[in-house]
Design a protein around this motif. Structure first.
Motif, short mmCIF file in Angstrom:
data_model
loop_
_atom_site.label_atom_id
_atom_site.label_comp_id
_atom_site.label_asym_id
_atom_site.label_seq_id
_atom_site.Cartn_x
_atom_site.Cartn_y
_atom_site.Cartn_z
N HIS A 53 0.84 -1.21 0.00
CA HIS A 53 0.00 0.00 0.00
C HIS A 53 0.87 1.26 0.00
O HIS A 53 0.68 2.15 -0.82
CB HIS A 53 -0.91 0.00 1.23
CG HIS A 53 -1.67 1.28 1.42
ND1 HIS A 53 -2.76 1.62 0.65
CD2 HIS A 53 -1.46 2.32 2.28
CE1 HIS A 53 -3.20 2.82 1.03
NE2 HIS A 53 -2.44 3.25 2.02
N TRP A 54 1.84 1.33 0.92
CA TRP A 54 2.67 2.54 1.04
C TRP A 54 3.55 2.73 -0.20
O TRP A 54 3.76 3.85 -0.64
CB TRP A 54 3.50 2.51 2.32
CG TRP A 54 2.64 2.52 3.54
CD1 TRP A 54 2.64 1.60 4.56
CD2 TRP A 54 1.62 3.46 3.90
NE1 TRP A 54 1.68 1.91 5.49
CE2 TRP A 54 1.04 3.06 5.12
CE3 TRP A 54 1.13 4.61 3.28
CZ2 TRP A 54 0.02 3.76 5.73
CZ3 TRP A 54 0.10 5.31 3.90
CH2 TRP A 54 -0.44 4.89 5.12
N GLU A 55 4.05 1.63 -0.77
CA GLU A 55 4.85 1.77 -1.99
C GLU A 55 3.98 2.29 -3.14
O GLU A 55 4.43 3.12 -3.93
CB GLU A 55 5.50 0.43 -2.34
CG GLU A 55 6.64 0.11 -1.39
CD GLU A 55 7.24 -1.28 -1.59
OE1 GLU A 55 6.62 -2.12 -2.27
OE2 GLU A 55 8.34 -1.50 -1.05
N ALA A 56 2.73 1.83 -3.22
CA ALA A 56 1.81 2.31 -4.26
C ALA A 56 1.49 3.79 -4.05
O ALA A 56 1.40 4.56 -5.02
CB ALA A 56 0.53 1.48 -4.27
N VAL A 57 1.33 4.20 -2.80
CA VAL A 57 1.08 5.62 -2.50
C VAL A 57 2.26 6.46 -2.99
O VAL A 57 2.07 7.49 -3.65
CB VAL A 57 0.84 5.83 -0.98
CG1 VAL A 57 0.90 7.31 -0.61
CG2 VAL A 57 -0.48 5.21 -0.55
N LEU A 58 3.47 6.02 -2.68
CA LEU A 58 4.66 6.77 -3.10
C LEU A 58 4.81 6.77 -4.63
O LEU A 58 5.25 7.75 -5.21
CB LEU A 58 5.91 6.24 -2.41
CG LEU A 58 5.97 6.56 -0.91
CD1 LEU A 58 7.11 5.81 -0.24
CD2 LEU A 58 6.09 8.06 -0.66
#
Length: 142
Positions: free
Chosen positions: A123-128
């Motif tokens: 999730h956080w990698e996709a946000v970045l």
């Protein structure tokens, strides 16, 4: 002798942290994570919250409470997805590296297990990735 599991802490369950540095000033980075659109990009659609400690919020992806707000620098909040037994703690940091270079960091703890940790890492990698795409689009339109 027990083997340490990646991401497991002694006191805060599982944790994950991801960060990236972008070619933008700190103010722009803060806007990308703390504006209404920015919050929706990582906390889910339908969120409406005033960034002040004690404010509760609900979105399509979960609910929580704002704990710490240091404008241009840090957000700390709880976040509980519907299927989770307990809330996690998310910390977002915006760290100026130079006038036009800023790191955005997401750190999450109190995750229940390694599977949830892996889900949140993605999730956080996709946000970045979405933040990077937005910055690249904005730069190409200048």
């Amino acid at each position: 002798m027990s083997q340490k599991i990646v991401g497991q802490t002694k006191t805060a369950g599982f944790q994950i942290g991801v960060r990236r540095t972008f070619p933008i000033p700190q103010e722009k980075a803060w806007e990308l994570v703390a504006s209404a659109d920015g919050l929706e990009s990582w906390l889910g659609a339908g969120i409406s919250v005033t960034l002040q400690p004690g404010q509760k919020y609900v979105s399509t992806a979960g609910a929580g409470e704002i704990r710490i707000v240091k404008p241009l620098q840090q957000l700390r909040l709880t976040w509980q997805k519907e299927a989770w037994q307990r809330p996690s703690t998310v910390q977002v940091r915006v760290i100026a590296k130079a006038v036009d270079k800023t790191t955005i960091s997401f750190h999450q703890e109190n995750l229940s297990d390694g599977k949830v940790r892996e889900e949140m890492k993605e999730h956080w990698e996709a946000v970045l990735d979405r933040i990077r795409e937005k910055i690249e689009s904005d730069l190409s339109n200048e």
